[in-house]
Scaffold this active site. Structure first.
Site, mmCIF file in Angstrom:
data_model
loop_
_atom_site.group_PDB
_atom_site.id
_atom_site.type_symbol
_atom_site.label_atom_id
_atom_site.label_comp_id
_atom_site.label_asym_id
_atom_site.label_seq_id
_atom_site.Cartn_x
_atom_site.Cartn_y
_atom_site.Cartn_z
ATOM 1 N N LYS A 157 0.834 -1.553 -0.266
ATOM 2 C CA LYS A 157 0.457 -0.162 -0.225
ATOM 3 C C LYS A 157 0.570 1.373 -0.310
ATOM 4 O O LYS A 157 0.775 2.270 -0.376
ATOM 5 C CB LYS A 157 -1.121 0.127 1.406
ATOM 6 N N ARG B 161 -9.663 1.042 8.590
ATOM 7 C CA ARG B 161 -9.341 -0.602 8.649
ATOM 8 C C ARG B 161 -9.856 -1.219 9.813
ATOM 9 O O ARG B 161 -10.627 -2.150 9.675
ATOM 10 C CB ARG B 161 -8.207 -0.481 9.399
ATOM 11 N N ARG C 13 10.983 -5.379 4.041
ATOM 12 C CA ARG C 13 11.271 -3.665 4.505
ATOM 13 C C ARG C 13 12.678 -3.808 5.592
ATOM 14 O O ARG C 13 12.350 -2.324 5.564
ATOM 15 C CB ARG C 13 9.665 -3.263 4.659
ATOM 16 N N ARG D 91 10.581 -0.417 11.789
ATOM 17 C CA ARG D 91 9.642 -0.007 12.750
ATOM 18 C C ARG D 91 9.124 -1.168 13.383
ATOM 19 O O ARG D 91 10.016 -2.614 13.824
ATOM 20 C CB ARG D 91 7.943 -0.533 11.390
ATOM 21 N N ARG E 30 -0.435 -8.116 13.004
ATOM 22 C CA ARG E 30 -1.050 -7.366 12.720
ATOM 23 C C ARG E 30 -2.145 -8.090 11.159
ATOM 24 O O ARG E 30 -3.949 -7.424 10.825
ATOM 25 C CB ARG E 30 -0.225 -6.418 12.118
HETATM 26 P P1 AMP Z 1 0.348 0.687 8.854
HETATM 27 O O1 AMP Z 1 1.412 1.448 8.886
HETATM 28 O O2 AMP Z 1 -0.570 1.748 8.009
HETATM 29 O O3 AMP Z 1 1.048 -0.499 9.298
HETATM 30 O O4 AMP Z 1 -0.301 0.402 10.698
HETATM 31 C C1 AMP Z 1 0.481 0.652 11.706
HETATM 32 C C2 AMP Z 1 0.195 0.380 13.151
HETATM 33 O O5 AMP Z 1 -0.959 1.756 13.246
HETATM 34 C C3 AMP Z 1 -1.658 -0.848 12.760
HETATM 35 O O6 AMP Z 1 -0.816 -1.681 13.059
HETATM 36 C C4 AMP Z 1 -2.788 0.142 14.214
HETATM 37 O O7 AMP Z 1 -1.855 0.022 15.168
HETATM 38 C C5 AMP Z 1 -2.054 1.447 13.275
HETATM 39 N N1 AMP Z 1 -2.883 1.992 12.316
HETATM 40 C C6 AMP Z 1 -3.214 2.333 11.307
HETATM 41 N N2 AMP Z 1 -3.839 2.977 10.971
HETATM 42 C C7 AMP Z 1 -4.748 2.679 11.567
HETATM 43 C C8 AMP Z 1 -6.690 2.602 11.501
HETATM 44 N N3 AMP Z 1 -6.917 3.094 10.589
HETATM 45 N N4 AMP Z 1 -7.611 2.587 12.456
HETATM 46 C C9 AMP Z 1 -6.864 2.029 13.394
HETATM 47 N N5 AMP Z 1 -5.150 1.472 13.638
HETATM 48 C C10 AMP Z 1 -4.264 1.935 12.567
#
Ligand code: AMP
Length: 193
Positions: free
Chosen positions: A13, A88, A127, A139, A150
C-alpha cells in the site's frame, strides 16, 4: 480524485500510494505515518497509541477518525488524496462516508491489493532490512511476532471492507503479487487516471 487503498500489512500500500500521489499530485494520507509521527513527537495521542501499535493491534476508531477528519480540513487535500491504511474497520468506513457526505463528496474508488498471506512475512522482513541498510530505523512492529497479530487484525477487522466497498460499487481489486510497476499500471487502468 479521492481514493482508499486496502490491503493486508506488507501488501504494498505504501509503495503504491507514493506512486499514485506523485503522478496525480494529490495528498498521501497514511494513518500509520500520522500515528508514528504522534509517537515520535511524544504528543498525548502518541502516548496512548504507542503500546497498542507495538503490539500490532488497532488504535481506537475514535482516535483514528478524529485524526483523519482533522487532516481532511487541510488545504492540500482539496485536489484529492489517497487514504493509505484508513479505513481499517467498518465503523471507520461509515465515519468516512459521513465526513464525505457532509462535504457533498464521494470516493472515486477503493483499490484492494490482493496478496497471498504466506508471502507477506517475507515482504515485511525485507522492508525491515531495507530500512536498516539505508541507516534508518526499523518499525517497532515489523517483526514476525507482531506481524502475525497485524495480519489477524487485518483479516478480522479490515477484510470485511472489501464487501463493504463492493456493495457501493467502488471496489477495484488488483493482483498485488505482480512486480510493483505492474501493480501500478493495473491501478492506473482500474481508476482510469
Ligand atoms: P500501517 O503503517 O498502516 O501498517 O499502520 C501501523 C499501525 O498503526 C497499525 O498496526 C495500527 O496499530 C495503527 N493504525 C494505522 N492505521 C490505523 C487505523 N485506520 N485504525 C486503527 N489503527 C491504525
Amino acid at each position: 480524485m479521492r481514493l482508499v487503498l486496502l490491503g493486508a500489512p506488507g501488501s504494498g500500500k505504501g509503495t503504491q500510494a507514493a506512486q499514485i500521489v506523485s503522478r496525480l499530485k494529490i495528498a498521501h494520507l497514511s494513518t500509520g505515518e500520522m500515528l508514528r509521527a504522534a509517537v515520535a513527537s511524544k504528543s498525548p495521542i502518541g502516548h496512548v497509541v504507542e503500546s497498542i501499535m507495538e503490539r500490532g493491534e488497532l488504535v481506537s476508531d475514535e482516535i483514528v477518525v478524529g485524526i483523519v477528519a482533522e487532516r481532511l480540513h487541510g488545504e492540500d487535500v482539496k485536489t484529492g488524496y489517497v487514504l493509505d491504511g484508513f479505513p481499517r474497520t467498518v465503523s471507520q468506513a461509515v465515519a468516512l462516508d459521513k465526513v464525505l457526505a457532509d462535504r457533498g463528496e464521494n470516493l472515486d474508488a477503493a483499490v484492494e491489493l490482493k496478496v497471498v498471506a504466506n508471502d507477506l512475512i517475507d515482504r515485511i522482513m525485507a522492508r525491515a532490512s531495507q530500512a536498516k541498510a539505508k541507516g534508518g530505523k526499523e518499525r517497532a512492529d515489523d517483526n514476525p511476532e507482531t506481524f502475525a497479530l497485524r495480519l489477524q487484525a487485518y483479516e478480522a477487522q479490515t477484510a470485511p471492507l472489501v464487501d463493504y466497498y463492493r456493495s457501493k460499487s467502488v471496489l477495484r481489486s488488483i493482483d498485488g503479487m505482480q512486480a510493483a510497476d505492474a501493480v501500478a499500471a493495473a491501478i492506473r487502468n482500474a481508476i482510469g487516471a
